[in-house]
Motif scaffolding. Structure first.
Motif, PDB file in Angstrom:
ATOM      1  N   GLN A 166     -10.944  11.961   1.444  1.00 17.48           N
ATOM      2  CA  GLN A 166     -10.934  10.801   2.336  1.00 17.48           C
ATOM      3  C   GLN A 166      -9.727  10.951   3.250  1.00 17.48           C
ATOM      4  O   GLN A 166      -8.587  10.822   2.812  1.00 17.48           O
ATOM      5  CB  GLN A 166     -10.845   9.492   1.541  1.00 17.48           C
ATOM      6  CG  GLN A 166     -12.040   9.237   0.632  1.00 17.48           C
ATOM      7  CD  GLN A 166     -11.872   7.951  -0.159  1.00 17.48           C
ATOM      8  OE1 GLN A 166     -10.953   7.181   0.061  1.00 17.48           O
ATOM      9  NE2 GLN A 166     -12.782   7.725  -1.095  1.00 17.48           N
ATOM     10  N   ILE A 167      -9.970  11.249   4.527  1.00 18.00           N
ATOM     11  CA  ILE A 167      -8.902  11.527   5.492  1.00 18.00           C
ATOM     12  C   ILE A 167      -8.728  10.314   6.395  1.00 18.00           C
ATOM     13  O   ILE A 167      -9.701   9.771   6.912  1.00 18.00           O
ATOM     14  CB  ILE A 167      -9.227  12.785   6.330  1.00 18.00           C
ATOM     15  CG1 ILE A 167      -9.415  13.989   5.392  1.00 18.00           C
ATOM     16  CG2 ILE A 167      -8.136  13.060   7.337  1.00 18.00           C
ATOM     17  CD1 ILE A 167      -9.848  15.249   6.107  1.00 18.00           C
ATOM     18  N   SER A 168      -7.461   9.884   6.578  1.00 12.68           N
ATOM     19  CA  SER A 168      -7.210   8.688   7.395  1.00 12.68           C
ATOM     20  C   SER A 168      -6.223   9.013   8.511  1.00 12.68           C
ATOM     21  O   SER A 168      -6.509   9.840   9.378  1.00 12.68           O
ATOM     22  CB  SER A 168      -6.707   7.538   6.513  1.00 12.68           C
ATOM     23  OG  SER A 168      -5.515   7.906   5.828  1.00 12.68           O
ATOM     24  N   GLN A 169      -5.064   8.421   8.493  1.00 12.67           N
ATOM     25  CA  GLN A 169      -4.112   8.459   9.601  1.00 12.67           C
ATOM     26  C   GLN A 169      -3.508   9.849   9.790  1.00 12.67           C
ATOM     27  O   GLN A 169      -3.172  10.533   8.843  1.00 12.67           O
ATOM     28  CB  GLN A 169      -2.992   7.446   9.340  1.00 12.67           C
ATOM     29  CG  GLN A 169      -1.892   7.443  10.389  1.00 12.67           C
ATOM     30  CD  GLN A 169      -0.740   6.544   9.990  1.00 12.67           C
ATOM     31  OE1 GLN A 169      -0.790   5.923   8.937  1.00 12.67           O
ATOM     32  NE2 GLN A 169       0.285   6.460  10.811  1.00 12.67           N
ATOM     33  N   ARG A 170      -3.372  10.263  11.072  1.00  8.92           N
ATOM     34  CA  ARG A 170      -2.711  11.528  11.368  1.00  8.92           C
ATOM     35  C   ARG A 170      -1.203  11.327  11.314  1.00  8.92           C
ATOM     36  O   ARG A 170      -0.652  10.397  11.908  1.00  8.92           O
ATOM     37  CB  ARG A 170      -3.101  12.045  12.757  1.00  8.92           C
ATOM     38  CG  ARG A 170      -2.614  13.474  13.015  1.00  8.92           C
ATOM     39  CD  ARG A 170      -3.088  14.021  14.328  1.00  8.92           C
ATOM     40  NE  ARG A 170      -2.377  13.423  15.436  1.00  8.92           N
ATOM     41  CZ  ARG A 170      -2.638  13.666  16.711  1.00  8.92           C
ATOM     42  NH1 ARG A 170      -3.639  14.468  17.024  1.00  8.92           N
ATOM     43  NH2 ARG A 170      -1.947  13.076  17.669  1.00  8.92           N
ATOM     44  N   LEU A 171      -0.497  12.232  10.611  1.00  9.66           N
ATOM     45  CA  LEU A 171       0.951  12.114  10.437  1.00  9.66           C
ATOM     46  C   LEU A 171       1.720  12.986  11.403  1.00  9.66           C
ATOM     47  O   LEU A 171       2.868  12.700  11.733  1.00  9.66           O
ATOM     48  CB  LEU A 171       1.334  12.495   9.000  1.00  9.66           C
ATOM     49  CG  LEU A 171       0.642  11.681   7.888  1.00  9.66           C
ATOM     50  CD1 LEU A 171       1.010  12.235   6.525  1.00  9.66           C
ATOM     51  CD2 LEU A 171       1.026  10.212   7.997  1.00  9.66           C
ATOM     52  N   GLY A 172       1.112  14.066  11.875  1.00  8.46           N
ATOM     53  CA  GLY A 172       1.797  14.978  12.796  1.00  8.46           C
ATOM     54  C   GLY A 172       0.890  16.134  13.142  1.00  8.46           C
ATOM     55  O   GLY A 172      -0.206  16.285  12.588  1.00  8.46           O
ATOM     56  N   ARG A 173       1.328  16.976  14.087  1.00 13.29           N
ATOM     57  CA  ARG A 173       0.526  18.134  14.490  1.00 13.29           C
ATOM     58  C   ARG A 173       1.448  19.274  14.878  1.00 13.29           C
ATOM     59  O   ARG A 173       2.617  19.075  15.203  1.00 13.29           O
ATOM     60  CB  ARG A 173      -0.399  17.776  15.657  1.00 13.29           C
ATOM     61  CG  ARG A 173       0.309  17.348  16.929  1.00 13.29           C
ATOM     62  CD  ARG A 173      -0.683  16.950  18.004  1.00 13.29           C
ATOM     63  NE  ARG A 173      -1.614  18.029  18.281  1.00 13.29           N
ATOM     64  CZ  ARG A 173      -2.665  17.896  19.074  1.00 13.29           C
ATOM     65  NH1 ARG A 173      -2.944  16.735  19.627  1.00 13.29           N
ATOM     66  NH2 ARG A 173      -3.461  18.923  19.298  1.00 13.29           N
ATOM     67  N   GLY A 174       0.896  20.499  14.825  1.00  7.20           N
ATOM     68  CA  GLY A 174       1.660  21.688  15.184  1.00  7.20           C
ATOM     69  C   GLY A 174       0.786  22.669  15.938  1.00  7.20           C
ATOM     70  O   GLY A 174      -0.274  22.319  16.461  1.00  7.20           O
ATOM     71  N   ARG A 190      -2.848  11.799   6.410  1.00  6.51           N
ATOM     72  CA  ARG A 190      -2.769  11.148   5.105  1.00  6.51           C
ATOM     73  C   ARG A 190      -4.178  11.086   4.532  1.00  6.51           C
ATOM     74  O   ARG A 190      -5.141  10.867   5.263  1.00  6.51           O
ATOM     75  CB  ARG A 190      -2.190   9.737   5.246  1.00  6.51           C
ATOM     76  CG  ARG A 190      -2.075   9.011   3.907  1.00  6.51           C
ATOM     77  CD  ARG A 190      -1.630   7.570   4.085  1.00  6.51           C
ATOM     78  NE  ARG A 190      -0.251   7.493   4.513  1.00  6.51           N
ATOM     79  CZ  ARG A 190       0.148   6.976   5.665  1.00  6.51           C
ATOM     80  NH1 ARG A 190      -0.753   6.501   6.510  1.00  6.51           N
ATOM     81  NH2 ARG A 190       1.426   6.920   5.992  1.00  6.51           N
ATOM     82  N   GLY A 191      -4.318  11.291   3.238  1.00  6.93           N
ATOM     83  CA  GLY A 191      -5.655  11.287   2.653  1.00  6.93           C
ATOM     84  C   GLY A 191      -5.628  10.984   1.170  1.00  6.93           C
ATOM     85  O   GLY A 191      -4.574  10.781   0.554  1.00  6.93           O
ATOM     86  N   ILE A 224      -2.637  12.204  -1.001  1.00  4.58           N
ATOM     87  CA  ILE A 224      -2.247  13.577  -0.669  1.00  4.58           C
ATOM     88  C   ILE A 224      -1.999  13.687   0.831  1.00  4.58           C
ATOM     89  O   ILE A 224      -2.306  12.772   1.598  1.00  4.58           O
ATOM     90  CB  ILE A 224      -3.337  14.594  -1.086  1.00  4.58           C
ATOM     91  CG1 ILE A 224      -4.657  14.260  -0.355  1.00  4.58           C
ATOM     92  CG2 ILE A 224      -3.520  14.642  -2.586  1.00  4.58           C
ATOM     93  CD1 ILE A 224      -5.731  15.313  -0.542  1.00  4.58           C
ATOM     94  N   ALA A 225      -1.441  14.813   1.227  1.00  2.00           N
ATOM     95  CA  ALA A 225      -1.340  15.195   2.637  1.00  2.00           C
ATOM     96  C   ALA A 225      -2.361  16.298   2.885  1.00  2.00           C
ATOM     97  O   ALA A 225      -2.444  17.254   2.118  1.00  2.00           O
ATOM     98  CB  ALA A 225       0.064  15.671   2.971  1.00  2.00           C
ATOM     99  N   VAL A 226      -3.141  16.147   3.943  1.00  9.63           N
ATOM    100  CA  VAL A 226      -4.210  17.106   4.253  1.00  9.63           C
ATOM    101  C   VAL A 226      -3.840  17.819   5.547  1.00  9.63           C
ATOM    102  O   VAL A 226      -3.685  17.178   6.591  1.00  9.63           O
ATOM    103  CB  VAL A 226      -5.571  16.404   4.407  1.00  9.63           C
ATOM    104  CG1 VAL A 226      -6.656  17.439   4.713  1.00  9.63           C
ATOM    105  CG2 VAL A 226      -5.909  15.624   3.155  1.00  9.63           C
ATOM    106  N   LYS A 227      -3.658  19.128   5.480  1.00 12.62           N
ATOM    107  CA  LYS A 227      -3.373  19.926   6.672  1.00 12.62           C
ATOM    108  C   LYS A 227      -4.671  20.553   7.151  1.00 12.62           C
ATOM    109  O   LYS A 227      -5.281  21.372   6.465  1.00 12.62           O
ATOM    110  CB  LYS A 227      -2.335  21.011   6.370  1.00 12.62           C
ATOM    111  CG  LYS A 227      -1.889  21.776   7.611  1.00 12.62           C
ATOM    112  CD  LYS A 227      -0.679  22.647   7.336  1.00 12.62           C
ATOM    113  CE  LYS A 227      -0.170  23.301   8.600  1.00 12.62           C
ATOM    114  NZ  LYS A 227       1.044  24.116   8.360  1.00 12.62           N
TER     115      LYS A 227
END
Length: 506
Positions: free
Chosen positions: A11-19, A26-27, A34-37
């Motif tokens: 379950q993937i929700s808010q984006r925390l950052g990008r590269g 956040r998920g 967890i953190a989902v990359k």
């Protein structure tokens, strides 16, 4: 390799950052935050390297890898979620909490311990190659530090001469394209320690610290401005920074030696911190640690009060070992008492909840009956109001229809009158335009006749001049022909006379 997880479990929700390679969200997975990359492309060498290297490590100051998932040619890494955000955001974010030298050194030590762990791994030691505050995460306030982003990690058995990392934190040998070792991580760590002690980006003292300018400065042996560090930074830490960012890599200490040096200064990554939120803008941080005292060590309680937009107030109190034991026992008793209180309060809360539930059910029944009666009354009243409004609306429609018919008759008569006036005005305009057109045509005819006469006269004059010029040319040609004939006749006569003279001689 990391464990495979079915994408449907995520379950993937808010984006925390990008590269450059992907974004972090956040998920949830199996009831765990967890953190989902998420990578933008299918598995490449960089992505495969990060998965492989993260699956090998297990350290409290390095983010954990739980598994990976794939969906529509995209790869997802499932990693430990770190609540506090990056160290870079802590240093330069909108809410900039003050921090002590001890806190900064504890973060630096935790990073050094994690990097030393990577350098000592078997059978193949690993290099991170991108040590910087962006890749350091904090678990909370005051926070335990964890290293993330293993896309640049490699093992030390590879021949390393390609430039990887961020310019401001790169060692000179990396920028110059030389072969480098684990000492490049030591250099980057020293720059980050300087940043913790100055709270400024590296090379910010330069007029234009762009990528090329920073690389040229580092390649020439320049460093961030040491005068920018905070005034309470110990001289020993300044010397440690200078040793760790030496231009020659062989003169730098190893990461294990840097850890040992900090431990000898009394810095510990195991200090226990207690955070008390006093109000929205104020919090207190109590930590217990050790510091050098004479020829030995002593335990110290550090108490810091932080308030937004104000400097941190810090107090250090030495405590004896017996006092530390007494405090620990008292804390244990308080925890046990608190647990009992929680049990009693939980039981009392359950009883209160049952009573409130029964009372709420009775209230709901009464309110439902009252609401039904109110609905009936309102429905009857609405029906009466609807009837009255319908009759009133019919009367209004009749009146409006009659008024509209009268308005239509008046508008029709007015329109006919307007049409008559416009028709007469148009006829007058047509007459005036016709007369004006006739006058214009007459003037144009006269002008055309005058122009024709002038052109005819000019043509006759030109013809007369051309005829006269032709006659003059003809006369000149005739005279020239006569002269030519006379000359030819004279020549022939002379020649005839010469011939006759010859015959007479014979």
């Amino acid at each position: 390799m990391a464990a495979k997880v079915d994408f449907s479990e995520l379950q993937i929700s808010q984006r925390l950052g990008r590269g450059g390679f992907g974004a972090v969200y956040r998920g949830w997975c199996r009831d765990q935050k967890i953190a989902v990359k998420r990578f933008y492309e299918a598995i490449s060498k960089n992505i495969e390297r990060e998965i492989t290297q993260l699956s090998r490590v297990a350290h409290e100051n390095i983010v954990k890898l739980f598994g990976m998932a794939t969906y529509q040619n995209e790869t997802y890494l499932l990693m430990e979620y770190v609540e506090g955000g990056s160290l870079h955001d802590f240093l330069y974010g909108t809410v900039r909490r003050e921090y002590s030298v001890q806190e900064a050194l504890r973060w630096a030590l935790q990073c050094a311990e994690a990097v030393a762990y990577l350098h000592a791994m078997t059978p193949r030691p690993m290099l991170h190659r991108d040590i910087k505050p962006h890749n350091m995460l904090l678990t909370g306030i005051p926070g335990r530090l964890k290293i993330c982003d293993f896309g640049t990690v490699t093992d030390m058995q590879s021949y390393m001469s390609n430039a990887r990392g961020t310019a401001a934190y790169m060692a000179p040998e990396v920028i110059l394209g030389k072969r480098y070792t684990d000492k490049c991580d030591v250099y980057s760590w020293a720059v980050m320690l300087w940043e913790l002690m100055s709270r400024r980006p590296p090379f910010s003292h330069m007029e234009n610290p762009n990528f090329i300018a920073v690389m040229l400065a580092t390649g020439c042996g320049e460093h961030p401005d040491m005068d920018a560090v905070r005034s309470d930074c110990p001289q020993t830490i300044r010397e440690l920074i200078r040793r760790c960012w030496c231009f020659k890599s062989e003169e730098r200490p190893s990461m294990q030696q840097a850890v040992k040096f900090l431990n000898e200064l009394g810095v510990s990554s195991d200090d226990k911190d207690f955070v008390y939120i006093l109000d929205q803008d104020t919090l207190a941080v109590v930590s217990v640690g050790r510091e050098k005292h004479g020829s030995g060590w002593r335990r110290v309680v550090h108490i810091s009060f932080w308030r937004k937009q104000y400097s941190t107030v810090r107090k250090s109190l030495p405590i004896a070992e017996r006092e530390a034991v007494r405090v620990a026992k008292q804390a244990e008793r308080e925890i046990i008492r608190a647990a009992r209180d929680v049990g009693r309060e939980t039981h009392r809360a359950a009883q209160d909840t049952g009573r409130e539930t029964a009372r709420a059910a009775q209230d709901v029944g009464r309110e439902t009956a009252r609401a039904a009666q109110d609905v009936g009354r309102e429905t009857a009243r609405a029906a009466q109001d609807t009837g009255r409004e319908t009759v009133r609306a019919a009367q209004d429609v009749g009146r409006e229809t009659a008024r509209a018919a009268q308005d239509t008759g008046r508008e029709t008569v007015r329109a006919a009158q307007d049409v008559g006036r416009e028709t007469a005005r148009a006829a007058q305009d047509v007459g005036r335009e016709t007369a004006r057109a006739a006058q214009d045509a007459e003037r144009e005819t006269r002008r055309a006749l005058e122009n024709a006469e002038r052109e005819t006269k000019r043509a006759l004059e030109n013809a007369e001049r051309e005829t006269k010029r032709a006659l003059e040319n003809a006369e000149r040609e005739a005279r020239r022909a006569k002269e030519k004939i006379a000359n030819e006749a004279k020549r022939l006569a002379d020649r005839g006379r010469k011939v006759l003279k010859k015959f007479r001689k014979f």
